[in-house]
Design a protein around this motif. Structure first.
Motif, PDB file in Angstrom:
ATOM      1  N   PHE A 114       0.811  -1.215   0.000  1.00 21.51           N
ATOM      2  CA  PHE A 114       0.000   0.000   0.000  1.00 21.51           C
ATOM      3  C   PHE A 114       0.847   1.268   0.000  1.00 21.51           C
ATOM      4  O   PHE A 114       0.311   2.361  -0.159  1.00 21.51           O
ATOM      5  N   VAL A 115       2.160   1.110   0.152  1.00 23.97           N
ATOM      6  CA  VAL A 115       3.064   2.234  -0.103  1.00 23.97           C
ATOM      7  C   VAL A 115       3.065   2.526  -1.600  1.00 23.97           C
ATOM      8  O   VAL A 115       3.007   3.685  -2.027  1.00 23.97           O
ATOM      9  N   LEU A 116       3.097   1.462  -2.391  1.00 25.41           N
ATOM     10  CA  LEU A 116       3.097   1.615  -3.845  1.00 25.41           C
ATOM     11  C   LEU A 116       1.720   2.022  -4.359  1.00 25.41           C
ATOM     12  O   LEU A 116       1.596   2.911  -5.202  1.00 25.41           O
ATOM     13  N   TYR A 117       0.675   1.398  -3.831  1.00 25.50           N
ATOM     14  CA  TYR A 117      -0.691   1.677  -4.294  1.00 25.50           C
ATOM     15  C   TYR A 117      -1.378   2.619  -3.297  1.00 25.50           C
ATOM     16  O   TYR A 117      -2.321   2.252  -2.614  1.00 25.50           O
ATOM     17  N   ASP A 118      -0.856   3.833  -3.250  1.00 23.14           N
ATOM     18  CA  ASP A 118      -1.324   4.855  -2.315  1.00 23.14           C
ATOM     19  C   ASP A 118      -2.085   5.917  -3.094  1.00 23.14           C
ATOM     20  O   ASP A 118      -1.519   6.598  -3.958  1.00 23.14           O
ATOM     21  N   GLY A 119      -3.360   6.052  -2.787  1.00 23.65           N
ATOM     22  CA  GLY A 119      -4.178   7.024  -3.494  1.00 23.65           C
ATOM     23  C   GLY A 119      -4.104   8.433  -2.953  1.00 23.65           C
ATOM     24  O   GLY A 119      -4.783   9.331  -3.473  1.00 23.65           O
ATOM     25  N   THR A 120      -3.286   8.655  -1.923  1.00 25.15           N
ATOM     26  CA  THR A 120      -3.219   9.992  -1.327  1.00 25.15           C
ATOM     27  C   THR A 120      -1.967  10.762  -1.734  1.00 25.15           C
ATOM     28  O   THR A 120      -1.721  11.848  -1.200  1.00 25.15           O
ATOM     29  N   LEU A 121      -1.193  10.235  -2.669  1.00 20.88           N
ATOM     30  CA  LEU A 121       0.016  10.944  -3.102  1.00 20.88           C
ATOM     31  C   LEU A 121      -0.362  12.238  -3.814  1.00 20.88           C
ATOM     32  O   LEU A 121      -1.311  12.272  -4.595  1.00 20.88           O
ATOM     33  N   PRO A 122       0.363  13.315  -3.570  1.00 15.33           N
ATOM     34  CA  PRO A 122       0.044  14.589  -4.226  1.00 15.33           C
ATOM     35  C   PRO A 122       0.156  14.480  -5.742  1.00 15.33           C
ATOM     36  O   PRO A 122       1.204  14.076  -6.258  1.00 15.33           O
ATOM     37  N   PRO A 123      -0.895  14.804  -6.482  1.00 18.48           N
ATOM     38  CA  PRO A 123      -0.851  14.705  -7.946  1.00 18.48           C
ATOM     39  C   PRO A 123       0.296  15.524  -8.531  1.00 18.48           C
ATOM     40  O   PRO A 123       0.538  16.667  -8.118  1.00 18.48           O
ATOM     41  N   GLY A 124       1.013  14.929  -9.463  1.00 15.52           N
ATOM     42  CA  GLY A 124       2.098  15.630 -10.134  1.00 15.52           C
ATOM     43  C   GLY A 124       3.398  15.674  -9.358  1.00 15.52           C
ATOM     44  O   GLY A 124       4.399  16.188  -9.871  1.00 15.52           O
ATOM     45  N   ALA A 127       6.819  11.910  -5.936  1.00 16.35           N
ATOM     46  CA  ALA A 127       6.363  10.665  -5.319  1.00 16.35           C
ATOM     47  C   ALA A 127       5.309   9.992  -6.188  1.00 16.35           C
ATOM     48  O   ALA A 127       5.358   8.785  -6.431  1.00 16.35           O
ATOM     49  N   ALA A 128       4.336  10.766  -6.675  1.00 17.24           N
ATOM     50  CA  ALA A 128       3.276  10.209  -7.514  1.00 17.24           C
ATOM     51  C   ALA A 128       3.840   9.687  -8.828  1.00 17.24           C
ATOM     52  O   ALA A 128       3.431   8.625  -9.322  1.00 17.24           O
ATOM     53  N   ARG A 129       4.776  10.409  -9.410  1.00 18.14           N
ATOM     54  CA  ARG A 129       5.358   9.969 -10.687  1.00 18.14           C
ATOM     55  C   ARG A 129       6.144   8.671 -10.512  1.00 18.14           C
ATOM     56  O   ARG A 129       6.069   7.778 -11.360  1.00 18.14           O
ATOM     57  N   ARG A 130       6.888   8.573  -9.437  1.00 22.85           N
ATOM     58  CA  ARG A 130       7.691   7.361  -9.217  1.00 22.85           C
ATOM     59  C   ARG A 130       6.797   6.163  -8.928  1.00 22.85           C
ATOM     60  O   ARG A 130       7.040   5.060  -9.447  1.00 22.85           O
ATOM     61  N   ALA A 131       5.766   6.362  -8.139  1.00 21.87           N
ATOM     62  CA  ALA A 131       4.832   5.265  -7.867  1.00 21.87           C
ATOM     63  C   ALA A 131       4.134   4.829  -9.144  1.00 21.87           C
ATOM     64  O   ALA A 131       3.939   3.630  -9.389  1.00 21.87           O
ATOM     65  N   ALA A 132       3.768   5.808  -9.986  1.00 23.30           N
ATOM     66  CA  ALA A 132       3.108   5.486 -11.256  1.00 23.30           C
ATOM     67  C   ALA A 132       4.037   4.683 -12.158  1.00 23.30           C
ATOM     68  O   ALA A 132       3.580   3.783 -12.886  1.00 23.30           O
TER      69      ALA A 132
END
Length: 212
Positions: A114-124, A127-132
């Motif tokens: 759930f670190v990887l599949y975290d829906g609360t990462l700030p868009p853009g 962190a969000a880019r790396r998880a994506a």
């Protein structure tokens, strides 16, 4: 804030060991509570260090998240790749091999999924880019692994593959969440459970061509 020497630790703990403790605690915090709700202060309190020292070791909250995410993402990608490469020597179907590999990779740190599949990462954000990136790479591998299933089912609609990708991700997440709530279940027990569930699903969804 007093700047510490590069190798300094706290309370007699070498810095490398303390960093491992911080990463383990932060991975659990991010996995349990999500990026948005996790604070550096909470991670520092769990480890027994000060917030300034944690910032000194890892930088910002986003830097700390990335330090947790990268080994998680790399580990899961390696596990899936290895499982898919075993097709020539393992009679188990690809989806079951992949699930077993994921369970093994997450053993002892189930919340890491759930670190990887975290829906609360700030868009853009970085962190969000790396998880994506990691999620996309895992999805690409999953698409390869499920291609045979679509071919056997005669699915010719290109959107079938896209729909299956989302269904597979959701299934993995649901099973890992269930597993996190049942700590007594080993990776091997979960893999056997998946084999039974997959077999039951085939029976439930099977269509008797002669009855229609």
């Amino acid at each position: 804030m007093t700047t510490l020497p590069a190798r300094a630790g706290t309370k007699g703990v070498p810095r490398a060991a303390r960093e491992r403790q911080v990463l383990a605690a932060a991975t659990e915090e991010f996995g349990l509570h999500g990026y948005e709700a996790t604070t550096v202060a909470a991670v520092a309190a769990r480890v027994g260090v000060t917030k300034p020292l944690l910032h000194h070791y890892f930088g910002s909250k986003e830097d700390l998240y990335l330090a947790c995410l990268n080994p998680v993402g790399d580990g899961l990608l390696d596990a899936v790749r290895d499982a898919m490469a075993e097709h020539a020597t393992d009679a188990a179907p690809t989806p079951l091999r992949v699930m077993g590999a994921l369970f093994a990779a997450l053993d002892g740190r189930r919340e890491a999924w759930f670190v990887l599949y975290d829906g609360t990462l700030p868009p853009g954000s970085a962190a969000a880019r790396r998880a994506a990136y990691y999620r996309g790479a895992i999805d690409d591998l999953a698409a390869i692994g499920t291609a045979d299933l679509l071919q056997e089912a005669g699915a010719g609609d290109p959107l079938d593959a896209d729909a299956l990708k989302y269904a597979w991700r959701g299934l993995c997440t649901a099973l890992v969440r269930w597993w996190a709530n049942h700590p007594e279940q080993s990776p091997e027990a979960m893999t056997r459970r998946c084999a039974r569930l997959f077999a039951a699903s085939r029976s439930i969804l099977a269509v008797d061509d002669g009855s229609t």
